[in-house]
Design an enzyme around this catalytic site. Structure first.
Site, PDB file in Angstrom:
ATOM      1  N   CYS A 122      50.688  25.666  40.408  1.00 59.10           N
ATOM      2  CA  CYS A 122      51.556  26.782  40.793  1.00 59.10           C
ATOM      3  C   CYS A 122      52.133  26.611  42.197  1.00 59.10           C
ATOM      4  CB  CYS A 122      50.815  28.111  40.683  1.00 59.10           C
ATOM      5  SG  CYS A 122      50.574  28.618  38.980  1.00 59.10           S
ATOM      6  N   TYR A 151      50.289  34.020  44.077  1.00 56.79           N
ATOM      7  CA  TYR A 151      49.212  33.036  43.842  1.00 56.79           C
ATOM      8  C   TYR A 151      49.572  31.631  44.349  1.00 56.79           C
ATOM      9  CZ  TYR A 151      46.065  30.126  40.960  1.00 56.79           C
ATOM     10  OH  TYR A 151      45.161  29.192  40.513  1.00 56.79           O
ATOM     11  N   ARG A 224      53.711  23.097  28.579  1.00 53.74           N
ATOM     12  CA  ARG A 224      52.606  22.991  29.535  1.00 53.74           C
ATOM     13  C   ARG A 224      51.760  21.792  29.149  1.00 53.74           C
ATOM     14  NH1 ARG A 224      55.073  26.746  31.119  1.00 53.74           N
ATOM     15  NH2 ARG A 224      54.384  28.700  32.072  1.00 53.74           N
ATOM     16  N   SER A 339      29.905  37.587  29.646  1.00 50.08           N
ATOM     17  CA  SER A 339      28.654  37.800  30.348  1.00 50.08           C
ATOM     18  C   SER A 339      27.530  36.977  29.778  1.00 50.08           C
ATOM     19  CB  SER A 339      28.286  39.277  30.288  1.00 50.08           C
ATOM     20  OG  SER A 339      29.360  40.028  30.750  1.00 50.08           O
TER      21      SER A 339
HETATM   22  P1  NAD Z   1      37.444  31.925  37.469  1.00 55.90           P
HETATM   23  O1  NAD Z   1      38.139  33.214  37.669  1.00 55.90           O
HETATM   24  O2  NAD Z   1      36.726  31.707  36.193  1.00 55.90           O
HETATM   25  O3  NAD Z   1      36.439  31.636  38.670  1.00 55.90           O
HETATM   26  C1  NAD Z   1      36.696  32.023  39.987  1.00 55.90           C
HETATM   27  C2  NAD Z   1      35.460  32.730  40.492  1.00 55.90           C
HETATM   28  O4  NAD Z   1      35.672  33.108  41.867  1.00 55.90           O
HETATM   29  C3  NAD Z   1      35.169  34.029  39.734  1.00 55.90           C
HETATM   30  O5  NAD Z   1      33.907  33.986  39.130  1.00 55.90           O
HETATM   31  C4  NAD Z   1      35.238  35.098  40.795  1.00 55.90           C
HETATM   32  O6  NAD Z   1      34.288  36.139  40.639  1.00 55.90           O
HETATM   33  C5  NAD Z   1      34.971  34.307  42.061  1.00 55.90           C
HETATM   34  N1  NAD Z   1      35.455  35.023  43.239  1.00 55.90           N
HETATM   35  C6  NAD Z   1      36.630  35.688  43.372  1.00 55.90           C
HETATM   36  N2  NAD Z   1      36.684  36.283  44.575  1.00 55.90           N
HETATM   37  C7  NAD Z   1      35.504  35.974  45.208  1.00 55.90           C
HETATM   38  C8  NAD Z   1      34.973  36.320  46.466  1.00 55.90           C
HETATM   39  N3  NAD Z   1      35.633  37.115  47.316  1.00 55.90           N
HETATM   40  N4  NAD Z   1      33.751  35.848  46.790  1.00 55.90           N
HETATM   41  C9  NAD Z   1      33.051  35.061  45.915  1.00 55.90           C
HETATM   42  N5  NAD Z   1      33.515  34.721  44.710  1.00 55.90           N
HETATM   43  C10 NAD Z   1      34.738  35.169  44.357  1.00 55.90           C
HETATM   44  O7  NAD Z   1      38.557  30.789  37.680  1.00 55.90           O
HETATM   45  P2  NAD Z   1      38.462  29.229  37.403  1.00 55.90           P
HETATM   46  O8  NAD Z   1      39.334  28.941  36.260  1.00 55.90           O
HETATM   47  O9  NAD Z   1      37.045  28.818  37.393  1.00 55.90           O
HETATM   48  O10 NAD Z   1      39.187  28.671  38.718  1.00 55.90           O
HETATM   49  C11 NAD Z   1      38.464  28.038  39.779  1.00 55.90           C
HETATM   50  C12 NAD Z   1      39.454  27.609  40.854  1.00 55.90           C
HETATM   51  O11 NAD Z   1      40.402  26.701  40.293  1.00 55.90           O
HETATM   52  C13 NAD Z   1      40.273  28.746  41.468  1.00 55.90           C
HETATM   53  O12 NAD Z   1      40.533  28.479  42.818  1.00 55.90           O
HETATM   54  C14 NAD Z   1      41.576  28.676  40.697  1.00 55.90           C
HETATM   55  O13 NAD Z   1      42.653  29.229  41.402  1.00 55.90           O
HETATM   56  C15 NAD Z   1      41.715  27.175  40.534  1.00 55.90           C
HETATM   57  N6  NAD Z   1      42.592  26.817  39.411  1.00 55.90           N
HETATM   58  C16 NAD Z   1      42.197  27.059  38.131  1.00 55.90           C
HETATM   59  C17 NAD Z   1      43.045  26.731  37.075  1.00 55.90           C
HETATM   60  C18 NAD Z   1      42.676  26.984  35.648  1.00 55.90           C
HETATM   61  O14 NAD Z   1      43.492  26.691  34.763  1.00 55.90           O
HETATM   62  N7  NAD Z   1      41.478  27.493  35.353  1.00 55.90           N
HETATM   63  C19 NAD Z   1      44.293  26.148  37.341  1.00 55.90           C
HETATM   64  C20 NAD Z   1      44.662  25.933  38.668  1.00 55.90           C
HETATM   65  C21 NAD Z   1      43.790  26.241  39.701  1.00 55.90           C
HETATM   66  N1  GDD Z   2      47.924  33.893  29.005  1.00 53.48           N
HETATM   67  C1  GDD Z   2      48.675  33.856  27.878  1.00 53.48           C
HETATM   68  N2  GDD Z   2      48.296  34.620  26.801  1.00 53.48           N
HETATM   69  N3  GDD Z   2      49.790  33.093  27.856  1.00 53.48           N
HETATM   70  C2  GDD Z   2      50.511  33.067  26.722  1.00 53.48           C
HETATM   71  C3  GDD Z   2      50.151  33.789  25.567  1.00 53.48           C
HETATM   72  C4  GDD Z   2      48.998  34.626  25.618  1.00 53.48           C
HETATM   73  O1  GDD Z   2      48.620  35.306  24.664  1.00 53.48           O
HETATM   74  N4  GDD Z   2      51.066  33.548  24.593  1.00 53.48           N
HETATM   75  C5  GDD Z   2      51.952  32.683  25.105  1.00 53.48           C
HETATM   76  N5  GDD Z   2      51.639  32.414  26.409  1.00 53.48           N
HETATM   77  C6  GDD Z   2      52.440  31.575  27.318  1.00 53.48           C
HETATM   78  C7  GDD Z   2      52.763  32.234  28.660  1.00 53.48           C
HETATM   79  O2  GDD Z   2      53.812  33.180  28.530  1.00 53.48           O
HETATM   80  C8  GDD Z   2      53.152  31.023  29.483  1.00 53.48           C
HETATM   81  O3  GDD Z   2      54.503  30.725  29.291  1.00 53.48           O
HETATM   82  C9  GDD Z   2      52.285  29.912  28.877  1.00 53.48           C
HETATM   83  O4  GDD Z   2      51.747  30.399  27.644  1.00 53.48           O
HETATM   84  C10 GDD Z   2      51.111  29.527  29.769  1.00 53.48           C
HETATM   85  O5  GDD Z   2      50.486  30.697  30.202  1.00 53.48           O
HETATM   86  P1  GDD Z   2      49.117  30.705  31.034  1.00 53.48           P
HETATM   87  O6  GDD Z   2      48.168  29.762  30.418  1.00 53.48           O
HETATM   88  O7  GDD Z   2      48.685  32.130  31.167  1.00 53.48           O
HETATM   89  O8  GDD Z   2      49.548  30.256  32.505  1.00 53.48           O
HETATM   90  P2  GDD Z   2      50.431  29.084  33.178  1.00 53.48           P
HETATM   91  O9  GDD Z   2      50.259  27.760  32.520  1.00 53.48           O
HETATM   92  O10 GDD Z   2      51.841  29.568  33.287  1.00 53.48           O
HETATM   93  O11 GDD Z   2      49.770  29.057  34.602  1.00 53.48           O
HETATM   94  C11 GDD Z   2      48.373  28.840  34.627  1.00 53.48           C
HETATM   95  O12 GDD Z   2      48.088  27.550  35.034  1.00 53.48           O
HETATM   96  C12 GDD Z   2      48.218  27.300  36.403  1.00 53.48           C
HETATM   97  C13 GDD Z   2      47.904  25.843  36.666  1.00 53.48           C
HETATM   98  O13 GDD Z   2      48.654  25.016  35.849  1.00 53.48           O
HETATM   99  C14 GDD Z   2      47.731  29.941  35.436  1.00 53.48           C
HETATM  100  O14 GDD Z   2      46.371  30.055  35.055  1.00 53.48           O
HETATM  101  C15 GDD Z   2      47.753  29.683  36.893  1.00 53.48           C
HETATM  102  O15 GDD Z   2      46.875  30.600  37.518  1.00 53.48           O
HETATM  103  C16 GDD Z   2      47.291  28.259  37.132  1.00 53.48           C
HETATM  104  O16 GDD Z   2      47.270  27.976  38.496  1.00 53.48           O
END
Ligand code: NAD
Ligand code: GDD
Length: 344
Positions: A122, A151, A224, A339
């Site tokens: 992003c 973000y 994506r 959970s």
């Molecule tokens: P997630 O939401 O599952 O995990 C993030 C954790 O951070 C959560 O459990 C949340 O409770 C904790 N958190 C939030 N605020 C906090 C605070 N103030 N103190 C302590 N803990 C806190 O997300 P994730 O998918 O595990 O993402 C992990 C990292 O990777 C994040 O920085 C996210 O932005 C980055 N990231 C994830 C993705 C993805 O696709 N999952 C993509 C790009 C970047």
């Molecule tokens: N979440 C979600 N849920 N997305 C959907 C759905 C649905 O039911 N149906 C279609 N989509 C489409 C969204 O509209 C978007 O165009 C695409 O799927 C991907 O959506 P997401 O997976 O929610 O997010 P992203 O790929 O645009 O961005 C994510 O990835 C980034 C890193 O590559 C986000 O999680 C960002 O936070 C992350 O940093």
């Protein structure tokens, strides 16, 4: 890094942090400190032989408490989610800057040897993601900056903060730009779920309830790439232990349209659904893929789990969670988040 060194994982109650703790534990690291602001019963994975702390890392004093004695620090804590969350919570996303800022300061104060920061695709310039043809984003495409509002700007700022802590203060920092990560033990309902988990859940719901329709956000032709969680944790370790100084892509280069993602989920489920496209739902950028030339150059490696393989594992896991929730079984404590705790 020695097997007895203290390793801090911030955000360990979340998806990627929980998976990283699980991996480090399996690799034999004995002094693991897992921290998250969520109460313990909401952590996705939690292990009794790990030091688990429920603390808010927005607060500087808590960052100091957890950084004390840590040789290596992984910052995976952030207030984040898929498009449905980040589009409507820009200020909350930006406030994660407090976590990284205070953790960097604490890492420096207590002499951590390495600091890893989880950035995101992003950060890339929105103008380079207007086409649906899955543009491959190179690391240089983050500038001139036009990141995802809220973000993405926080991620870009925090990346630079890591760079300047390295250049000005000598703290060894590593930064990876994750591209959409999916897999078991991740968010699959509640509003923060990303497309792979959301589509799996919707297909499961349709199958279980006998409702042969699915709602898809956007036109379905958005592109994506999706990275399986095992590739993500593997890549985190490779990048953290490398000499790569600049932020680097950590993502799959197998781009698909959202329609193709749905095709795969339907094939796994063994059903075909009528597709309803919600054009007013959050869509994010039109197209995005990970250019892996740089990670190949440095590490001779890139995430390689085929989407079909990773999605099947994810689908099966979500199916089990869904069915357990339907039966009202212990483990799912509340609606707003997963959970389930793992003790082995
Ligand atoms: P997630 O939401 O599952 O995990 C993030 C954790 O951070 C959560 O459990 C949340 O409770 C904790 N958190 C939030 N605020 C906090 C605070 N103030 N103190 C302590 N803990 C806190 O997300 P994730 O998918 O595990 O993402 C992990 C990292 O990777 C994040 O920085 C996210 O932005 C980055 N990231 C994830 C993705 C993805 O696709 N999952 C993509 C790009 C970047
Ligand atoms: N979440 C979600 N849920 N997305 C959907 C759905 C649905 O039911 N149906 C279609 N989509 C489409 C969204 O509209 C978007 O165009 C695409 O799927 C991907 O959506 P997401 O997976 O929610 O997010 P992203 O790929 O645009 O961005 C994510 O990835 C980034 C890193 O590559 C986000 O999680 C960002 O936070 C992350 O940093």
């Amino acid at each position: 890094m020695g097997i007895n060194d203290k390793i801090l994982v911030a955000g360990a109650g979340g998806f990627i942090g929980g998976a990283l703790i699980s991996l480090l534990r399996k690799q034999g690291y004995r002094d693991l400190r897992a921290v998250d602001s969520k109460p313990f019963d909401e952590w996705y994975q939690r292990f009794e032989d790990v030091e688990n702390l429920s603390l808010d890392l927005n607060l500087k004093e808590n960052c100091e408490t957890v950084a004390k004695g840590a040789v290596e620090i992984y910052n995976l804590a952030a207030n984040m989610g898929g498009m449905g969350f980040i589009e409507h919570n820009k200020a909350l996303c930006m406030l994660s800057v407090l976590i990284n800022t205070h953790l960097l300061q604490a890492a420096l104060k207590y002499g951590a040897k390495r600091f890893f920061y989880a950035s995101s695709a992003c950060v890339y310039n929105g103008d380079k993601q207007k086409t649906f043809e899955a543009p491959s984003l190179k690391e240089e495409d983050a500038y001139p900056a036009l990141a995802e509002d809220g973000y993405g700007w926080e991620k870009l700022f925090s990346e630079r903060m890591c760079r300047h802590f390295m250049e000005d203060f000598g703290l060894t920092t590593r930064v990876a730009r994750f591209h959409n990560v999916y897999g078991p033990w991740g968010t699959w309902f509640g509003g923060r779920e990303k497309a792979p988990a959301a589509i799996c859940r919707k297909v499961i719901e349709a199958k279980v309830l006998g409702r042969h329709e699915i709602e898809i956000w956007g036109s379905g032709v958005q592109t994506r790439s999706f990275m399986f969680i095992d590739d993500c944790t593997d890549g985190i370790q490779r990048i953290s232990n490398s000499d790569i100084l600049e932020p680097i892509n950590l993502g799959s280069s197998e781009a698909v349209t959202i329609n193709q993602l749905v095709d795969i989920a339907e094939e796994i489920a063994g059903i075909k659904l009528k597709r309803n496209y919600d054009l007013s739902a959050p869509k994010g950028v039109n197209g995005r893929n990970s250019d892996n030339a740089l990670i190949q150059k440095y590490l001779h490696w890139e995430p390689s789990t085929p989407l079909r393989v990773g999605l099947e594992k994810t689908y099966r896991w979500i199916y089990d969670q869904y069915m357990a929730r339907e039966r009202g079984e212990a483990g799912v404590v509340r609606e707003a988040g997963n959970s389930w705790s793992a003790s082995s």
